[in-house]
Design an enzyme around this catalytic site. Structure first.
Site, PDB file in Angstrom:
ATOM      1  N   ARG A 121       0.830  -1.201   0.000  1.00 45.53           N
ATOM      2  CA  ARG A 121       0.000   0.000   0.000  1.00 45.53           C
ATOM      3  C   ARG A 121       0.865   1.251   0.000  1.00 45.53           C
ATOM      4  O   ARG A 121       2.022   1.239   0.391  1.00 45.53           O
ATOM      5  CB  ARG A 121      -0.913   0.024   1.227  1.00 45.53           C
ATOM      6  CG  ARG A 121      -2.031  -0.992   1.205  1.00 45.53           C
ATOM      7  CD  ARG A 121      -2.932  -0.844   2.414  1.00 45.53           C
ATOM      8  NE  ARG A 121      -3.577   0.457   2.475  1.00 45.53           N
ATOM      9  CZ  ARG A 121      -3.368   1.352   3.428  1.00 45.53           C
ATOM     10  NH1 ARG A 121      -2.500   1.147   4.378  1.00 45.53           N
ATOM     11  NH2 ARG A 121      -4.034   2.495   3.416  1.00 45.53           N
ATOM     12  N   LYS A 186       4.001  -7.062  11.635  1.00 48.83           N
ATOM     13  CA  LYS A 186       3.341  -7.341  10.361  1.00 48.83           C
ATOM     14  C   LYS A 186       3.665  -8.743   9.871  1.00 48.83           C
ATOM     15  O   LYS A 186       4.824  -9.132   9.757  1.00 48.83           O
ATOM     16  CB  LYS A 186       3.751  -6.315   9.306  1.00 48.83           C
ATOM     17  CG  LYS A 186       2.948  -6.429   8.018  1.00 48.83           C
ATOM     18  CD  LYS A 186       2.990  -5.151   7.223  1.00 48.83           C
ATOM     19  CE  LYS A 186       2.145  -5.242   5.961  1.00 48.83           C
ATOM     20  NZ  LYS A 186       2.092  -3.959   5.244  1.00 48.83           N
ATOM     21  N   ARG A 325      -1.697   4.220  13.623  1.00 46.50           N
ATOM     22  CA  ARG A 325      -0.667   3.854  14.581  1.00 46.50           C
ATOM     23  C   ARG A 325      -1.232   3.855  15.999  1.00 46.50           C
ATOM     24  O   ARG A 325      -2.078   4.690  16.327  1.00 46.50           O
ATOM     25  CB  ARG A 325       0.517   4.832  14.526  1.00 46.50           C
ATOM     26  CG  ARG A 325       1.304   4.789  13.227  1.00 46.50           C
ATOM     27  CD  ARG A 325       2.145   3.547  13.140  1.00 46.50           C
ATOM     28  NE  ARG A 325       2.968   3.511  11.925  1.00 46.50           N
ATOM     29  CZ  ARG A 325       2.607   2.965  10.787  1.00 46.50           C
ATOM     30  NH1 ARG A 325       1.401   2.386  10.704  1.00 46.50           N
ATOM     31  NH2 ARG A 325       3.408   2.950   9.739  1.00 46.50           N
TER      32      ARG A 325
END
Length: 328
Positions: A121, A186, A325
């Site tokens: 992204r 991630k 975040r």
């Protein structure tokens, strides 16, 4: 090196055993000098090769290569009609399908061992070491345009999480709108791209990247904490998880999702996303191109929009170029 020669060479070396130069030359139909040149090119792919005088060459520990037949054999009956293409190297699986979206039928899947220009992204590069992770894209046709696709990236995240859970992995969470996490790091990413009529017949390409078994040295360009399936499996006492099996599980889940999505939309998937939501009921900072919003993440609505409790009341944030975040 031609891709078919690369596949043939790796298919032999993947067993982790030593193979002589003459054996490899006979397989490829080339001289031993040409074999040496081919083997040198493997280092360009980041593949570690061991050589031993009198024994030949081997890939220490072996290598699980992706296989159309192995993936197809593990897919659900509903996914059996998907058309699979497994390639050693592409620029980007999404780019390959997007460039041919008008000519290809719905249900084509491009899977690569490595991408030279993989994308995440917001224009970020997706680190793609050879034969270590999963990189694949699926093309699907929708007749109702963009309106049918609301919340779809979140549902794709659920498909990935449920595939991992079906193989015993626990602790997977979903970060709005496109990331799959474990231990707050991630694990996988999702990239959706559309072509065609935004209000009518359109083609959607769903790109998925999953970290499976990546050495730290291969991930030096990743600018955020990451984790892979292999380390999760070891920490949780699981047997090693096959890339072919994991790919098949995700593709099967995606096929079920896309087949029903025009009828049911995200509403059928909302609670499954919420059950795995990262940062739920915690303070977050959301950054867009024009503003920053601070608030408590309280969930998503039936369209997939993020719900934030802020000092100014509840705000809904839709997809786009957004960064989220944790503030805790």
């Amino acid at each position: 090196m031609q891709q078919d020669q690369l596949q043939s060479l790796l298919a032999v070396l993947a067993d982790g055993e030593y193979h002589s130069g003459s054996e490899l030359g006979e397989l490829l139909g080339v001289s031993r000098a040409a074999v040496w040149k081919h083997l040198q090119k493997l280092s360009e792919l980041g593949i570690e090769l061991d050589s031993s005088r009198g024994r030949g060459y081997c890939l220490p520990g072996g290598l699980e290569l992706l296989s159309e037949s192995k993936i197809a054999a593990c897919m659900s009956a509903n996914a059996a009609l998907l058309s699979l293409e497994v390639l050693p190297l592409v620029d980007s699986t999404n780019t390959r399908l997007m460039s041919r979206a008008e000519q290809l039928p719905s249900g084509v899947v491009c899977i690569a061992e490595q991408q030279s220009a993989g994308r995440g992204r917001r224009g970020r590069a997706w680190v793609s070491p050879f034969a270590r992770n999963l990189y694949f894209s699926m093309l699907w046709r929708f007749d109702g345009g963009a309106a049918e696709l609301e919340g779809l990236s979140l549902a794709v995240g659920v498909c990935i999480a449920e595939a991992l859970e079906s193989l015993g992995v626990v602790g997977v969470s979903l970060k709005w709108p496109n990331d799959v996490l474990a231990d707050g790091k991630k694990l996988a990413g999702i990239l959706l791209e559309m072509s065609g009529d935004p209000a009518g017949a359109c083609h959607l390409v769903i790109g998925v990247g999953i970290n499976v078994d990546m050495a730290a040295a291969q991930a030096l360009d990743i600018d955020q904490p990451w984790v892979d399936v292999a380390s999760l499996a070891r920490a949780q006492g699981l047997a090693p998880i096959s890339r072919n099996v994991l790919c098949a599980r995700v593709l099967s889940n995606l096929c079920d999702l896309l087949s029903e999505y025009p009828e049911y939309g995200f509403a059928r998937w909302r609670e499954r996303w919420m059950a795995r939501a990262a940062h739920l009921n915690k303070p977050v900072r959301l950054t867009t191109a024009s503003q920053q919003i601070q608030g408590v993440l309280v969930g998503v609505d039936v369209s997939g929009a993020l719900k934030l409790a802020t000092d100014a009341g509840e705000q809904l944030v839709y997809g786009g170029e957004v960064s989220l975040r944790s503030e805790s």
